[in-house]
Design an enzyme around this catalytic site. Structure first.
Site, PDB file in Angstrom:
ATOM      1  N   ASN A  14     -66.432 -76.808 -58.805  1.00  0.00           N
ATOM      2  CA  ASN A  14     -65.506 -77.092 -59.901  1.00  0.00           C
ATOM      3  C   ASN A  14     -65.503 -75.896 -60.845  1.00  0.00           C
ATOM      4  O   ASN A  14     -66.389 -75.755 -61.678  1.00  0.00           O
ATOM      5  CB  ASN A  14     -65.966 -78.371 -60.635  1.00  0.00           C
ATOM      6  CG  ASN A  14     -65.075 -78.696 -61.815  1.00  0.00           C
ATOM      7  OD1 ASN A  14     -64.004 -78.109 -61.980  1.00  0.00           O
ATOM      8  ND2 ASN A  14     -65.515 -79.625 -62.653  1.00  0.00           N
ATOM      9  N   TRP A  15     -64.503 -75.048 -60.678  1.00  0.00           N
ATOM     10  CA  TRP A  15     -64.460 -73.806 -61.466  1.00  0.00           C
ATOM     11  C   TRP A  15     -64.005 -74.023 -62.910  1.00  0.00           C
ATOM     12  O   TRP A  15     -64.043 -73.097 -63.715  1.00  0.00           O
ATOM     13  CB  TRP A  15     -63.522 -72.795 -60.786  1.00  0.00           C
ATOM     14  CG  TRP A  15     -64.056 -72.207 -59.509  1.00  0.00           C
ATOM     15  CD1 TRP A  15     -65.286 -72.425 -58.944  1.00  0.00           C
ATOM     16  CD2 TRP A  15     -63.373 -71.297 -58.646  1.00  0.00           C
ATOM     17  NE1 TRP A  15     -65.408 -71.700 -57.772  1.00  0.00           N
ATOM     18  CE2 TRP A  15     -64.244 -70.999 -57.570  1.00  0.00           C
ATOM     19  CE3 TRP A  15     -62.113 -70.685 -58.662  1.00  0.00           C
ATOM     20  CZ2 TRP A  15     -63.893 -70.128 -56.534  1.00  0.00           C
ATOM     21  CZ3 TRP A  15     -61.766 -69.820 -57.630  1.00  0.00           C
ATOM     22  CH2 TRP A  15     -62.646 -69.551 -56.585  1.00  0.00           C
ATOM     23  N   HIS A  99     -62.481 -86.399 -65.106  1.00  0.00           N
ATOM     24  CA  HIS A  99     -63.628 -85.600 -65.559  1.00  0.00           C
ATOM     25  C   HIS A  99     -63.850 -85.807 -67.061  1.00  0.00           C
ATOM     26  O   HIS A  99     -62.887 -85.869 -67.832  1.00  0.00           O
ATOM     27  CB  HIS A  99     -63.394 -84.115 -65.252  1.00  0.00           C
ATOM     28  CG  HIS A  99     -64.651 -83.320 -65.361  1.00  0.00           C
ATOM     29  ND1 HIS A  99     -65.203 -82.969 -66.562  1.00  0.00           N
ATOM     30  CD2 HIS A  99     -65.484 -82.848 -64.405  1.00  0.00           C
ATOM     31  CE1 HIS A  99     -66.333 -82.294 -66.344  1.00  0.00           C
ATOM     32  NE2 HIS A  99     -66.521 -82.216 -65.041  1.00  0.00           N
ATOM     33  N   GLU A 169     -71.432 -88.408 -62.951  1.00  0.00           N
ATOM     34  CA  GLU A 169     -71.668 -87.219 -63.768  1.00  0.00           C
ATOM     35  C   GLU A 169     -72.089 -87.641 -65.171  1.00  0.00           C
ATOM     36  O   GLU A 169     -71.235 -87.742 -66.070  1.00  0.00           O
ATOM     37  CB  GLU A 169     -70.385 -86.392 -63.876  1.00  0.00           C
ATOM     38  CG  GLU A 169     -69.965 -85.715 -62.607  1.00  0.00           C
ATOM     39  CD  GLU A 169     -69.378 -84.340 -62.903  1.00  0.00           C
ATOM     40  OE1 GLU A 169     -69.802 -83.383 -62.257  1.00  0.00           O
ATOM     41  OE2 GLU A 169     -68.530 -84.226 -63.803  1.00  0.00           O
ATOM     42  N   SER A 218     -75.456 -79.972 -63.858  1.00  0.00           N
ATOM     43  CA  SER A 218     -76.470 -78.906 -63.746  1.00  0.00           C
ATOM     44  C   SER A 218     -77.068 -78.795 -62.342  1.00  0.00           C
ATOM     45  O   SER A 218     -78.257 -78.551 -62.193  1.00  0.00           O
ATOM     46  CB  SER A 218     -77.580 -79.112 -64.778  1.00  0.00           C
ATOM     47  OG  SER A 218     -77.049 -79.088 -66.084  1.00  0.00           O
ATOM     48  N   GLY A 239     -70.506 -77.259 -61.235  1.00  0.00           N
ATOM     49  CA  GLY A 239     -69.699 -76.519 -62.195  1.00  0.00           C
ATOM     50  C   GLY A 239     -70.192 -75.089 -62.330  1.00  0.00           C
ATOM     51  O   GLY A 239     -69.862 -74.210 -61.528  1.00  0.00           O
ATOM     52  N   GLY A 240     -71.022 -74.850 -63.349  1.00  0.00           N
ATOM     53  CA  GLY A 240     -71.502 -73.497 -63.669  1.00  0.00           C
ATOM     54  C   GLY A 240     -71.978 -72.706 -62.453  1.00  0.00           C
ATOM     55  O   GLY A 240     -71.602 -71.536 -62.275  1.00  0.00           O
TER      56      GLY A 240
HETATM   57  P1  PGA Z   1     -72.222 -78.257 -64.302  1.00  0.00           P
HETATM   58  O1  PGA Z   1     -70.796 -78.990 -64.312  1.00  0.00           O
HETATM   59  O2  PGA Z   1     -72.651 -78.132 -62.860  1.00  0.00           O
HETATM   60  O3  PGA Z   1     -71.966 -76.926 -64.947  1.00  0.00           O
HETATM   61  O4  PGA Z   1     -73.155 -79.103 -65.071  1.00  0.00           O
HETATM   62  C1  PGA Z   1     -70.557 -80.106 -63.506  1.00  0.00           C
HETATM   63  C2  PGA Z   1     -69.210 -80.668 -63.838  1.00  0.00           C
HETATM   64  O5  PGA Z   1     -68.865 -80.757 -65.024  1.00  0.00           O
HETATM   65  O6  PGA Z   1     -68.446 -81.043 -62.937  1.00  0.00           O
END
Ligand code: PGA
Length: 269
Positions: A14-15, A99, A169, A218, A239-240
Protein backbone atom coordinates in the site's frame (compact mmCIF):
# COMPACT_ATOMS: atom_id res chain seq x y z
CA UNK A 1 -5.46 -27.17 -7.00
CA UNK A 2 -7.80 -24.35 -6.12
CA UNK A 3 -7.37 -24.99 -2.42
CA UNK A 4 -3.65 -24.68 -2.64
CA UNK A 5 -4.03 -21.33 -4.35
CA UNK A 6 -6.10 -20.00 -1.50
CA UNK A 7 -3.54 -21.08 1.08
CA UNK A 8 -0.95 -18.78 -0.43
CA UNK A 9 -0.44 -15.77 1.80
CA UNK A 10 -1.16 -12.46 0.12
CA UNK A 11 1.23 -9.56 0.70
CA UNK A 12 -0.11 -6.20 -0.42
CA UNK A 13 1.98 -3.07 -0.98
CA UNK A 14 0.00 0.00 0.00
CA UNK A 15 2.01 2.93 -1.31
CA UNK A 16 -0.54 5.50 -0.10
CA UNK A 17 0.26 8.95 -1.61
CA UNK A 18 3.81 8.01 -2.60
CA UNK A 19 6.14 8.34 -4.46
CA UNK A 20 6.15 11.79 -6.07
CA UNK A 21 7.02 10.91 -9.67
CA UNK A 22 6.13 8.28 -12.23
CA UNK A 23 9.82 7.51 -12.63
CA UNK A 24 10.20 6.62 -8.97
CA UNK A 25 6.99 4.59 -9.02
CA UNK A 26 8.10 2.50 -11.99
CA UNK A 27 11.55 1.96 -10.49
CA UNK A 28 10.05 0.83 -7.19
CA UNK A 29 7.66 -1.56 -8.97
CA UNK A 30 10.49 -2.96 -11.09
CA UNK A 31 12.67 -3.60 -8.06
CA UNK A 32 9.80 -5.31 -6.24
CA UNK A 33 9.02 -7.43 -9.28
CA UNK A 34 12.60 -8.48 -9.79
CA UNK A 35 13.11 -9.24 -6.12
CA UNK A 36 9.88 -11.21 -5.61
CA UNK A 37 9.73 -13.09 -8.94
CA UNK A 38 11.06 -16.29 -7.47
CA UNK A 39 8.75 -16.39 -4.46
CA UNK A 40 5.95 -18.33 -6.08
CA UNK A 41 4.28 -19.32 -2.79
CA UNK A 42 3.18 -15.78 -2.07
CA UNK A 43 0.63 -13.70 -3.92
CA UNK A 44 1.74 -10.07 -4.25
CA UNK A 45 -0.42 -7.06 -5.00
CA UNK A 46 0.86 -3.54 -5.64
CA UNK A 47 -1.49 -0.61 -5.08
CA UNK A 48 0.03 2.60 -6.45
CA UNK A 49 -1.72 5.98 -6.49
CA UNK A 50 -4.07 6.45 -9.49
CA UNK A 51 -1.65 8.41 -11.74
CA UNK A 52 0.84 5.55 -11.65
CA UNK A 53 -1.52 2.64 -12.30
CA UNK A 54 -0.82 2.28 -16.02
CA UNK A 55 2.97 2.72 -15.96
CA UNK A 56 3.24 0.34 -13.00
CA UNK A 57 0.98 -2.23 -14.69
CA UNK A 58 3.31 -2.20 -17.68
CA UNK A 59 6.18 -3.55 -15.57
CA UNK A 60 4.21 -6.11 -13.55
CA UNK A 61 4.61 -9.79 -14.31
CA UNK A 62 4.08 -11.58 -11.02
CA UNK A 63 2.20 -9.04 -8.94
CA UNK A 64 -1.38 -8.03 -9.53
CA UNK A 65 -2.48 -4.42 -9.69
CA UNK A 66 -4.62 -2.88 -6.96
CA UNK A 67 -6.16 0.55 -6.36
CA UNK A 68 -6.42 2.36 -3.03
CA UNK A 69 -10.08 3.27 -3.36
CA UNK A 70 -12.82 3.58 -5.99
CA UNK A 71 -16.17 5.20 -6.56
CA UNK A 72 -19.22 2.95 -6.43
CA UNK A 73 -20.89 3.78 -9.74
CA UNK A 74 -19.68 2.72 -13.19
CA UNK A 75 -19.49 6.39 -14.20
CA UNK A 76 -21.50 9.63 -14.17
CA UNK A 77 -21.41 13.15 -12.73
CA UNK A 78 -18.97 12.66 -9.82
CA UNK A 79 -16.19 15.18 -10.30
CA UNK A 80 -12.85 13.93 -9.08
CA UNK A 81 -13.89 10.32 -8.56
CA UNK A 82 -12.59 7.24 -10.33
CA UNK A 83 -15.09 4.45 -10.98
CA UNK A 84 -14.67 0.73 -10.45
CA UNK A 85 -15.35 0.22 -14.17
CA UNK A 86 -12.53 2.56 -15.17
CA UNK A 87 -10.20 0.71 -12.83
CA UNK A 88 -11.36 -2.69 -14.01
CA UNK A 89 -10.87 -1.70 -17.63
CA UNK A 90 -7.31 -0.63 -16.84
CA UNK A 91 -6.46 -4.05 -15.40
CA UNK A 92 -7.00 -3.39 -11.70
CA UNK A 93 -8.09 -6.58 -9.93
CA UNK A 94 -7.97 -5.54 -6.25
CA UNK A 95 -9.27 -2.46 -4.44
CA UNK A 96 -8.45 -1.35 -0.89
CA UNK A 97 -11.58 -0.10 0.85
CA UNK A 98 -12.33 1.56 4.16
CA UNK A 99 -8.75 2.41 5.06
CA UNK A 100 -8.62 4.31 8.36
CA UNK A 101 -6.71 7.18 6.73
CA UNK A 102 -9.66 7.79 4.41
CA UNK A 103 -12.05 7.73 7.35
CA UNK A 104 -9.92 10.07 9.46
CA UNK A 105 -8.71 12.56 6.83
CA UNK A 106 -11.55 12.46 4.31
CA UNK A 107 -14.50 11.59 6.50
CA UNK A 108 -15.30 8.45 4.50
CA UNK A 109 -18.54 7.11 5.95
CA UNK A 110 -19.67 3.58 6.73
CA UNK A 111 -22.31 4.00 4.06
CA UNK A 112 -19.76 4.94 1.40
CA UNK A 113 -17.53 2.02 2.38
CA UNK A 114 -20.50 -0.32 2.10
CA UNK A 115 -21.46 0.99 -1.35
CA UNK A 116 -17.89 0.62 -2.57
CA UNK A 117 -17.58 -2.88 -1.15
CA UNK A 118 -20.81 -3.93 -2.86
CA UNK A 119 -19.73 -2.41 -6.18
CA UNK A 120 -16.31 -4.06 -6.13
CA UNK A 121 -17.61 -7.50 -5.17
CA UNK A 122 -20.66 -7.40 -7.46
CA UNK A 123 -18.32 -6.68 -10.35
CA UNK A 124 -15.97 -9.54 -9.57
CA UNK A 125 -13.01 -7.57 -8.37
CA UNK A 126 -11.34 -8.41 -5.06
CA UNK A 127 -12.14 -6.13 -2.12
CA UNK A 128 -9.45 -5.57 0.51
CA UNK A 129 -11.66 -4.30 3.28
CA UNK A 130 -9.81 -2.54 6.10
CA UNK A 131 -11.15 -2.17 9.60
CA UNK A 132 -9.75 -1.85 13.11
CA UNK A 133 -10.00 -0.06 16.43
CA UNK A 134 -8.35 3.25 17.34
CA UNK A 135 -7.13 2.50 20.86
CA UNK A 136 -4.90 -0.36 21.85
CA UNK A 137 -6.69 -1.26 25.06
CA UNK A 138 -10.35 -1.65 25.75
CA UNK A 139 -13.04 -4.21 26.36
CA UNK A 140 -15.15 -2.90 23.55
CA UNK A 141 -12.73 -3.84 20.73
CA UNK A 142 -14.77 -6.89 19.67
CA UNK A 143 -17.91 -4.73 19.53
CA UNK A 144 -16.14 -2.09 17.42
CA UNK A 145 -14.81 -4.70 14.98
CA UNK A 146 -18.15 -6.43 14.64
CA UNK A 147 -19.92 -3.15 14.07
CA UNK A 148 -17.45 -2.04 11.37
CA UNK A 149 -17.56 -5.36 9.54
CA UNK A 150 -21.32 -5.65 9.63
CA UNK A 151 -21.78 -2.12 8.30
CA UNK A 152 -19.25 -2.59 5.52
CA UNK A 153 -20.68 -5.96 4.48
CA UNK A 154 -24.35 -5.03 4.60
CA UNK A 155 -26.09 -6.65 1.63
CA UNK A 156 -22.99 -8.53 0.46
CA UNK A 157 -24.17 -11.93 -0.69
CA UNK A 158 -22.60 -15.19 0.33
CA UNK A 159 -21.65 -16.10 -3.23
CA UNK A 160 -19.48 -12.97 -3.45
CA UNK A 161 -17.28 -13.38 -0.43
CA UNK A 162 -14.72 -15.60 -2.10
CA UNK A 163 -13.43 -12.30 -3.50
CA UNK A 164 -13.21 -10.68 -0.10
CA UNK A 165 -10.04 -10.08 1.89
CA UNK A 166 -10.50 -8.46 5.29
CA UNK A 167 -7.51 -6.50 6.58
CA UNK A 168 -7.44 -6.11 10.35
CA UNK A 169 -5.58 -2.84 10.78
CA UNK A 170 -5.59 -1.54 14.35
CA UNK A 171 -5.05 2.20 13.91
CA UNK A 172 -2.65 2.34 16.87
CA UNK A 173 -0.34 -0.09 15.04
CA UNK A 174 -0.10 1.80 11.73
CA UNK A 175 3.42 3.15 11.39
CA UNK A 176 2.35 6.74 10.82
CA UNK A 177 0.19 6.87 13.97
CA UNK A 178 2.20 8.70 16.70
CA UNK A 179 3.82 6.22 19.15
CA UNK A 180 2.70 3.28 17.03
CA UNK A 181 3.79 -0.25 17.82
CA UNK A 182 3.02 -3.37 15.80
CA UNK A 183 0.46 -5.74 17.24
CA UNK A 184 1.70 -8.99 18.77
CA UNK A 185 1.20 -12.35 17.05
CA UNK A 186 -0.86 -13.52 20.05
CA UNK A 187 -3.20 -10.61 19.79
CA UNK A 188 -3.40 -11.04 16.04
CA UNK A 189 -4.40 -14.65 16.59
CA UNK A 190 -7.18 -13.60 18.95
CA UNK A 191 -8.36 -11.18 16.28
CA UNK A 192 -8.36 -13.95 13.65
CA UNK A 193 -10.54 -16.14 15.86
CA UNK A 194 -12.92 -13.35 16.62
CA UNK A 195 -13.17 -12.07 13.05
CA UNK A 196 -13.67 -15.65 11.84
CA UNK A 197 -16.63 -15.95 14.20
CA UNK A 198 -18.20 -12.72 12.97
CA UNK A 199 -17.85 -13.92 9.37
CA UNK A 200 -19.21 -17.36 10.25
CA UNK A 201 -22.25 -15.76 11.91
CA UNK A 202 -22.85 -13.71 8.78
CA UNK A 203 -22.18 -16.34 6.12
CA UNK A 204 -21.89 -19.76 7.74
CA UNK A 205 -18.59 -21.33 8.71
CA UNK A 206 -17.84 -22.99 5.37
CA UNK A 207 -18.20 -19.79 3.35
CA UNK A 208 -16.47 -17.73 6.03
CA UNK A 209 -13.31 -19.80 5.55
CA UNK A 210 -13.03 -18.51 2.00
CA UNK A 211 -12.43 -15.00 3.32
CA UNK A 212 -8.78 -14.30 3.91
CA UNK A 213 -8.08 -12.42 7.12
CA UNK A 214 -4.86 -10.43 6.87
CA UNK A 215 -3.02 -8.05 9.20
CA UNK A 216 -1.82 -4.49 8.65
CA UNK A 217 0.16 -2.16 10.92
CA UNK A 218 3.96 -1.71 10.94
CA UNK A 219 4.61 -4.98 9.11
CA UNK A 220 8.30 -5.50 8.36
CA UNK A 221 10.61 -8.37 7.42
CA UNK A 222 11.39 -8.95 11.08
CA UNK A 223 7.78 -9.42 12.22
CA UNK A 224 5.87 -10.91 9.24
CA UNK A 225 6.56 -14.52 10.21
CA UNK A 226 5.02 -14.05 13.65
CA UNK A 227 1.80 -12.69 12.16
CA UNK A 228 1.55 -15.52 9.64
CA UNK A 229 2.68 -18.38 11.85
CA UNK A 230 1.54 -17.73 15.41
CA UNK A 231 -0.97 -15.09 14.40
CA UNK A 232 -2.50 -17.33 11.70
CA UNK A 233 -2.99 -14.32 9.48
CA UNK A 234 -3.21 -15.18 5.79
CA UNK A 235 -1.26 -12.20 4.60
CA UNK A 236 -0.43 -8.58 5.29
CA UNK A 237 -1.14 -5.07 4.11
CA UNK A 238 2.21 -3.29 4.13
CA UNK A 239 2.48 0.50 4.09
CA UNK A 240 5.81 2.14 4.97
CA UNK A 241 7.90 -0.96 4.31
CA UNK A 242 6.45 -1.31 0.80
CA UNK A 243 8.13 1.94 -0.23
CA UNK A 244 11.57 0.41 0.31
CA UNK A 245 11.90 -2.32 -2.31
CA UNK A 246 14.55 -4.30 -0.40
CA UNK A 247 12.43 -4.41 2.76
CA UNK A 248 9.26 -5.38 0.92
CA UNK A 249 11.10 -8.14 -0.95
CA UNK A 250 12.36 -9.43 2.41
CA UNK A 251 8.80 -9.49 3.77
CA UNK A 252 7.74 -11.59 0.78
CA UNK A 253 10.83 -13.81 1.14
CA UNK A 254 10.02 -14.50 4.79
CA UNK A 255 6.44 -15.40 3.94
CA UNK A 256 7.59 -17.65 1.13
CA UNK A 257 10.08 -19.50 3.32
CA UNK A 258 7.35 -20.14 5.85
CA UNK A 259 5.10 -21.69 3.23
CA UNK A 260 7.94 -23.87 1.96
CA UNK A 261 8.40 -25.25 5.46
CA UNK A 262 4.81 -26.36 5.66
CA UNK A 263 4.34 -30.04 5.15
CA UNK A 264 2.19 -30.73 2.10
CA UNK A 265 -0.79 -28.52 2.43
CA UNK A 266 -0.89 -28.38 6.24
CA UNK A 267 -2.86 -25.32 7.10
CA UNK A 268 -0.64 -22.52 8.24
CA UNK A 269 -2.65 -19.59 7.03
P1 PGA B 1 2.15 0.66 7.80
O1 PGA B 1 0.77 0.96 7.04
O2 PGA B 1 2.65 -0.68 7.31
O3 PGA B 1 3.05 1.79 7.39
O4 PGA B 1 1.86 0.63 9.24
C1 PGA B 1 -0.20 -0.03 6.90
C2 PGA B 1 -1.43 0.57 6.30
O5 PGA B 1 -1.82 1.67 6.70
O6 PGA B 1 -2.06 -0.03 5.41
Amino acid sequence: MKNKEILKPVIIANWKTNPATVKEAVLLAQKIEQGTAKFKNVETIITPPFPFLIPVLEVLKKSKLGAQTTFWTAGGPYTGEVSWLQLKNLGVSHVILGHSERKIHLGESDEAINKKTLAVLENNMTAILCFGERERMGNDIPIILEDQLKKALRGVRKDKIKNLIVAYEPIWAISTTPNSLPDTPDNAFRAVIFIGKILANLYGSRSAKLVRIIYGGSVMAKNIKGFLKEGKMRGALVGGASLVAEEFVKVVAEADSLVRKQVDGNRAF
